[in-house]
Design an enzyme around this catalytic site. Structure first.
Site, PDB file in Angstrom:
ATOM      1  N   ASP A 124       1.225   6.190   4.242  1.00 45.15           N
ATOM      2  CA  ASP A 124       0.702   5.502   3.225  1.00 45.15           C
ATOM      3  C   ASP A 124       0.199   4.026   3.687  1.00 45.15           C
ATOM      4  O   ASP A 124       0.903   3.353   4.516  1.00 45.15           O
ATOM      5  CB  ASP A 124       2.151   4.764   2.197  1.00 45.15           C
ATOM      6  CG  ASP A 124       2.698   5.997   1.883  1.00 45.15           C
ATOM      7  OD1 ASP A 124       2.525   7.285   2.177  1.00 45.15           O
ATOM      8  OD2 ASP A 124       3.678   5.744   1.236  1.00 45.15           O
ATOM      9  N   GLU A 183       6.395   8.384  -6.410  1.00 36.72           N
ATOM     10  CA  GLU A 183       6.369   7.494  -5.282  1.00 36.72           C
ATOM     11  C   GLU A 183       5.208   6.231  -5.620  1.00 36.72           C
ATOM     12  O   GLU A 183       4.359   6.713  -6.197  1.00 36.72           O
ATOM     13  CB  GLU A 183       6.129   8.188  -4.229  1.00 36.72           C
ATOM     14  CG  GLU A 183       7.178   9.121  -3.813  1.00 36.72           C
ATOM     15  CD  GLU A 183       6.967   9.838  -2.668  1.00 36.72           C
ATOM     16  OE1 GLU A 183       7.955  10.051  -1.801  1.00 36.72           O
ATOM     17  OE2 GLU A 183       5.890  10.390  -2.094  1.00 36.72           O
TER      18      GLU A 183
HETATM   19  C1  FRU Z   1       4.902   8.190   0.115  1.00 42.09           C
HETATM   20  C2  FRU Z   1       6.392   8.016   1.032  1.00 42.09           C
HETATM   21  C3  FRU Z   1       7.009   6.659   0.306  1.00 42.09           C
HETATM   22  C4  FRU Z   1       7.743   6.312   1.284  1.00 42.09           C
HETATM   23  C5  FRU Z   1       7.024   6.491   2.492  1.00 42.09           C
HETATM   24  C6  FRU Z   1       7.918   6.973   3.690  1.00 42.09           C
HETATM   25  O1  FRU Z   1       4.126   8.971   0.902  1.00 42.09           O
HETATM   26  O2  FRU Z   1       7.186   9.174   1.042  1.00 42.09           O
HETATM   27  O3  FRU Z   1       7.585   7.139  -1.208  1.00 42.09           O
HETATM   28  O4  FRU Z   1       7.962   4.871   1.112  1.00 42.09           O
HETATM   29  O5  FRU Z   1       6.058   7.477   1.907  1.00 42.09           O
HETATM   30  O6  FRU Z   1       7.038   7.031   5.034  1.00 42.09           O
END
Ligand code: FRU
Length: 489
Positions: free
Chosen positions: A26, A201
């Protein structure tokens, strides 16, 4: 003995951000401050697989060219999961050093041992290079395992900081308010709504202009980590009103899948964009949680999409549209009118040994039947094809095979209905192992990664009808005209 990576083909894109090495997911902490666009990102400093999550860091002065900097927030006793950054202009947090406003980050601390996720604050006095952990952390803790991804913004009309965060398993987005970025009060909850096929998310709540009016509406975007119609993980968005406390979707408005391709996830919008910026801008992780972990790139894994400008288009309902935000900032030569592609002709876009990298922009006229397709074809049925099927009035994306990837999940086709109306425009951006398709100025978008084997051939073909093709390279410099040939009978 050290295991040797089988050094796969060089799939590194030219004009999309990738880290020099290792795993990235992300985008995080997107903020503009003192002439720099910051791009922090979920990063594993130790390898090409997900793990040891830390915040990597890159900066750009134009959203086009990126400079990767040292890791901004390394993993501690907990992992540094996704979050956001704002400029605390008035030093409302009291965490400034008196010389310049502090950058304040809100992120999720993930304690693997106790399986807890809580929201932490960190601040920076040196333009995001290093971060100081707030001693009073956590600033928000519900003693829950799946409570993550805070996105903060300043809401001027109600004079408060607003934070949206996901209760992932409950399929809810919570809205909190604060006057100092430290003490947060729950204002409301949204959801479940739309798709609940996976965990929610990375929510974002963004005020977006409505095209052709002086009005705005609010977009509440939330990602779903599996089984969305675009193939695996993806993003959905709701259009509505926001008064600083409650997000209220417009009556009759349905959830929209933001990008109909398989590789668009966890997008986040920039905070504190420079004065005069007309539209919000976001960037997404150009990958997904289903197949992205196996993408055969080396020594890096994970790319970002192009930064995209957001606006609402009025169709049957408000549609969140996205178009590239940065290409226009490059000094592009005049678009070359390449000509008309007649039925049975084929347009080869590559030159000599150089694969075509850049954008193709064209308008498709009124047609009722036949197919127009663009393919980046590699050996052994690898590569990608996008087909405009006028009989089915559908735009289909089909990825070929790659031996490193599960055929069923990776090669599954994605599709979008053709937009209403006779004529529509297409902007297709090709960057070695990724394709972004913007239909009608981004009212429909499809994004996909692909991994051609051998020497890829990029070509446009049509079985019928005429088409004017305009094209331009994405970068400055000379560009050879593509070759128009007759299809072999
Ligand atoms: C989304 C996610 C988020 C989390 C991060 C962990 O891709 O799963 O929810 O904060 O990636 O890397």
């Amino acid at each position: 003995m050290t295991a040797i990576d089988p050094a796969p083909m060089d799939y590194r894109p030219d004009f999309h951000f990738t880290p020099q090495k290792n795993w990235m997911n992300d985008p995080n902490g997107l903020v503009y401050f003192e002439g720099e666009y910051h791009l922090f990102f979920q990063y594993n400093p130790h390898g090409k697989d997900w793990g040891h999550m830390s915040w990597g860091h890159a900066v750009s002065t134009d959203l086009v060219y990126w400079q990767e900097l040292p890791i901004a927030m390394p993993e501690r006793e907990f992992m540094i999961f996704s979050g956001s950054v704002v400029v605390d202009w008035s030093n409302s947090s009291g965490l400034g050093d008196g010389s310049a406003p502090p950058l304040v980050a809100l992120y999720t601390a993930y304690w693997q041992t106790s399986e807890r996720q809580s929201q932490h604050l960190a601040y920076s006095h040196d333009r995001g290079r290093t971060w100081i952990e707030y001693p009073g952390n956590p600033v928000l803790c519900l003693e829950m395992e799946h409570f993550r991804d805070p996105k903060v913004f300043w809401h001027a009309p109600s004079d408060a900081w607003v934070l949206v965060v996901a209760l992932s398993r409950e399929h809810k987005v919570q809205v909190y308010r604060s006057t100092d970025l430290i003490v947060w009060d729950l204002a409301s909850e949204f959801g479940p709504a739309g798709s609940t096929s996976g965990q929610w998310e990375c929510p974002d709540l963004i005020e977006v202009p409505i095209e052709g009016t002086s009005e705005t509406a609010w977009a509440l975007k939330v990602d779903v980590d599996k089984d969305l119609v675009c193939g695996g993980s993806g993003a959905q968005v709701f259009a509505g009103a926001f008064d600083g406390y409650n997000f209220t979707p417009f009556p009759g408005q349905e959830a929209q899948i933001v990008d109909l391709g398989p590789d668009f996830y966890a997008a986040q919008s920039w905070s504190d964009l420079p004065e005069g910026t007309s539209h919000p801008i976001w960037i997404g992780w150009m990958s997904n949680h289903l197949t992205g972990k196996d993408y055969p790139t080396h020594p890096w894994r994970g790319a970002m999409t192009l930064p995209r400008e957001l606006y609402f288009k009025m169709e049957q309902q408000l549609v969140l549209a996205q178009r590239p935000a940065c290409l226009a900032r490059r000094s592009l030569p005049e678009h070359a009118i390449i000509g008309t592609l007649a039925g049975g002709q084929r347009l080869l876009l590559d030159r000599d040994d150089a694969p075509f990298l850049g954008q193709i922009v064209f308008t498709v006229g009124a047609r009722t039947h036949g197919t127009l397709s663009l393919a980046v074809a590699g050996d052994d049925d690898s590569g990608i094809q996008i087909a405009l099927d006028f009989d089915a009035r559908e735009i289909r994306l089909r990825r070929g095979r790659h031996p490193a990837l599960p055929a069923d999940a990776f090669a599954a086709a994605s599709a979008s209905a053709m937009p209403p109306g006779d004529e529509f425009s297409l902007r297709i951006i090709i960057d070695r192992s990724s394709l972004e398709v913007f239909v009608n100025d981004g009212a429909r978008v499809l994004t996909a990664c692909y991994f051609p084997m051998g020497k890829a051939r990029t070509e446009l073909t049509t079985d019928d009808g005429a088409l004017i093709v305009f094209m331009s390279p994405v970068d400055d410099g000379a560009y050879a005209e593509p070759i128009l040939t007759e299809n072999p009978v």
